[in-house]
Design an enzyme around this catalytic site. Structure first.
Site, PDB file in Angstrom:
ATOM      1  N   GLU A  45     -40.966   6.975  -4.013  1.00 11.45           N
ATOM      2  CA  GLU A  45     -41.600   6.308  -4.191  1.00 11.45           C
ATOM      3  C   GLU A  45     -42.957   7.178  -5.088  1.00 11.45           C
ATOM      4  O   GLU A  45     -43.474   8.754  -4.846  1.00 11.45           O
ATOM      5  CB  GLU A  45     -42.824   6.612  -2.296  1.00 11.45           C
ATOM      6  CG  GLU A  45     -41.868   6.258  -1.494  1.00 11.45           C
ATOM      7  CD  GLU A  45     -42.801   6.483  -0.042  1.00 11.45           C
ATOM      8  OE1 GLU A  45     -43.840   6.476   0.238  1.00 11.45           O
ATOM      9  OE2 GLU A  45     -41.394   6.352   1.041  1.00 11.45           O
ATOM     10  N   ASP A  56     -53.881   8.758   4.674  1.00  9.49           N
ATOM     11  CA  ASP A  56     -52.837  10.196   4.043  1.00  9.49           C
ATOM     12  C   ASP A  56     -54.103  11.321   4.798  1.00  9.49           C
ATOM     13  O   ASP A  56     -55.049  11.653   4.333  1.00  9.49           O
ATOM     14  CB  ASP A  56     -52.796  10.339   2.999  1.00  9.49           C
ATOM     15  CG  ASP A  56     -52.086   9.091   2.026  1.00  9.49           C
ATOM     16  OD1 ASP A  56     -50.954   8.950   2.918  1.00  9.49           O
ATOM     17  OD2 ASP A  56     -52.407   8.329   1.571  1.00  9.49           O
TER      18      ASP A  56
END
Lengths: 253, 395
Positions: A45, A56
């Site tokens: 990724e 995140d």
């Protein structure tokens, strides 16, 4: 058959690694990808950095801030990846937030991905309903898989909906958390892993969030097809040279 | 109801809920229930009761005689500065804490820039006996020490946001992350008409008490419900949303939204989102926002901490786009001079945010019989240091 489907058909648990493009140094992107593939990683990724990555935790927020400071841009990422398919065979997925893609132009973004040989996209803040109404046809036209997230709070009904619209794998968030914030899995996660496995979805699941070493990798793949490591790899890169990536991968399996 | 949110959570092309899946269950629960809960008689009764006896509503609609003479028109000030905690912010936090209670939530989180929304949230949490965590940019914590102390006295925990630019947008990111990490027992009290649907609409409805009161007060004072102009400052835009709400569909009422130009719209240090922003996604909402060509969100600047948000609520983006509201950009200096002018003409020290709205009075010519309502969203106590430094009052 495309690269993601091929990878998913292998008779093993898949190790996928996330890293932020432009981190630690602006032009490390291709070197990191090649090094990961050489050491047996099954899927990558590539993180397109965003100033405000809501899903995140501090590690990826920090790597994103540094990458942007280094001068990383969407166009530059595509330039860096221009010839990547001359040497790299494993599936490559771009993970990024919707705003930078929108500013680049979604059609142009998909077109670039197709030219380069990107296999799929993970866009945490592009909601299912908007994707279906406005972007699904576009993604399909360019042969891109859109990969959706599910969490322990996602209802079975919605999981079925996501399974229906997906055509590669489902990104299974291990627990209610942002990336990089867990310290090992508990009974409730195992129950969740099993619950999802028992739904017998058409798409295999790959677990992300909270996988950081061999133990958590094995735990996360007890019922699922694979696992994704992100924050732990970023932390490794913050302390180790790229040539030592083999050590990191070997420590996982 | 041309300017209200549609069923999908959009105002024209703006709004929506661009959120990660982790937030979906919480936001969806709120979306399904907020209107029903707000319309319950018991909710309205409790809300109105607290607005009257705790917040101090209705706030006066005050005819500013000397200010009116200055501008040769009829100026009314909607005195939100007289609300408990010193600004309109508490109208919304009262509403949202009642919502949180009805949804069975035990833990409250909020973001704050200058600290006004943080104080208003800490206040209602103390009132209801609920745990309160306020995220505040590390830089803002240093700049706004008195409000940090207020929140602590009220029993809230103030957590520094140390990521990104360490200001309001990062405090908002951290609050959203907290919500992701605590998906079942926590309610996020957003401080403005921003964030994913249904927040912009819910906050606008809680703030709409401002325009409801203006209507009934004008009826008494002027024998008509509608003013000719409503002027309000816009950061995220909650006080403007509240002051405009009841007049949105009445196109005879001219709406003026006042943004902070900082050192000037073209100076590189500004917060005039309608001029400098482009359509994009911030904090789960599609709206106008200040960003780089590459889609990275940039840091705005204004002398007023309550106006330096890089986005604007989706309702306001739509009002701008549809030309329903006029947008004015006021510089730091224009705002500071207007703030001082109100002190001298009316004996009212306004918040610097509200001083931006006052400065817009000089930007156009009104007729002597025009009724101009300026929403005086907050009082200037919190800004005393900025006033002192700007006008060198301690010398």
């Amino acid at each position: 058959m495309n690269r993601i489907h091929q990878a998913l058909q292998q008779d093993k648990k898949l190790l996928s690694i996330y890293f932020t493009a432009g981190y630690p140094h602006l032009n490390d992107t291709v070197t990191i990808i090649k090094e990961l593939e050489k050491n047996g990683v099954d899927m990558i990724e590539i993180g397109l950095p965003f100033s405000d990555p809501l899903a995140d935790g501090p590690t990826i927020q920090e790597s994103s801030t540094i990458a942007i400071g280094n001068g990383m841009t969407t166009q530059l990422l595509f330039d860096q990846l221009k010839d990547i398919r001359k040497s790299v065979q494993i599936p490559l997925v771009i993970m990024g937030y919707f705003n930078p893609m929108m500013q680049f132009g979604m059609e142009k973004f998909c077109q670039k991905c197709a030219e380069i040989g990107i296999d799929g996209l993970i866009i945490p803040d592009l909601p299912l309903a908007i994707y279906e109404a406005e972007y699904k046809a576009l993604f399909e036209r360019y042969g891109l898989h859109n990969i959706f997230l599910i969490t322990p709070q996602t209802s079975d009904e919605r999981i079925q909906q996501i399974d229906t619209i997906s055509d590669s794998f489902i990104y299974m968030v291990s627990s209610a958390a942002v990336t990089g914030s867990q310290s090992g899995f508990a009974t409730e996660q195992f129950a969740y892993f099993k619950r999802i496995a028992d739904l017998k979805l058409k798409n295999p699941q790959i677990v992300g969030f909270g996988i950081k070493d061999q133990v958590t990798f094995i735990q996360a793949t007890t019922y699922q097809k694979g696992a994704i490591i992100g924050s732990a790899f970023i932390q490794f890169l913050s302390k180790n040279p790229i040539k030592n990536i083999s050590k990191f991968v070997k420590s996982i399996r | 109801m041309k300017y209200n949110v549609n069923e999908d959570g959009f105002y024209g092309q703006f709004g929506g809920a661009f959120i990660p899946e982790m937030l979906y269950p919480n936001v969806e629960e709120l979306r399904q229930k907020y209107l029903q809960i707000m319309n319950e008689a018991s909710f309205q009764e409790e809300f109105q009761n607290l607005l009257e006896h705790y917040v101090g509503r209705p706030t006066p609609l005050y005819f500013a005689k000397r200010l009116s003479e200055q501008y040769n028109t009829k100026i009314y000030l909607k005195r939100e500065d007289l609300c408990h905690t010193g600004a309109h912010k508490i109208n919304n936090t009262i509403g949202q804490i009642l919502m949180a209670k009805r949804l069975g939530k035990k833990r409250i989180i909020a973001e704050t820039g200058a600290g006004q929304h943080g104080v208003a949230t800490a206040t209602v949490c103390a009132l209801m006996g609920l745990e309160c965590i306020v995220y505040m940019g590390e830089i803002d914590i240093e700049r706004q020490a008195p409000n940090v102390a207020r929140m602590k006295m009220l029993g809230a925990e103030v957590r520094p946001a140390i990521s990104g630019s360490k200001t309001l947008k990062d405090a908002t990111n951290e609050a959203i992350r907290d919500w992701i990490n605590n998906p079942t027992d926590t309610f996020y009290i957003i401080g403005s008409v921003v964030g994913p649907h249904p927040y912009p609409d819910m906050v606008a409805r809680f703030q709409s008490i401002i325009s409801k009161e203006i209507k009934s007060q004008l009826l008494t004072l002027e024998n008509k419900e509608n003013p000719d102009y409503v002027i309000a400052c816009v950061g995220g835009g909650s006080n403007a949303a509240g002051a405009f709400f009841e007049f949105l569909d009445d196109e005879n009422v001219k709406l003026i939204a006042v943004e902070a130009a900082g050192h000037g719209v073209d100076s590189g240090e500004s917060a005039a989102t309608s001029v400098l922003g482009k359509i994009g996604i911030i904090h789960g909402s599609k709206t106008l926002l200040m960003q780089t060509e590459d889609g990275q969100i940039t840091e705005p600047y204004s002398i007023s901490a309550g106006l330096d948000y890089p986005g604007v609520g989706p309702l306001h983006a739509h009002l701008y786009d549809a030309k329903r509201a006029d947008f004015e950009a006021i510089t730091d200096n224009e705002a500071m001079q207007s703030g001082l002018n109100l002190c001298k003409t009316e004996g009212i020290i306004p918040a610097i945010e509200s001083a931006h709205a006052l400065a817009a009075l000089a930007k156009r010519t009104f007729k002597p019989n025009d009724i101009v309502v300026v929403n005086l969203s907050g009082r200037g106590d919190k800004d005393l240091n900025t006033y002192i430094n700007y006008f060198k009052l301690s010398e």
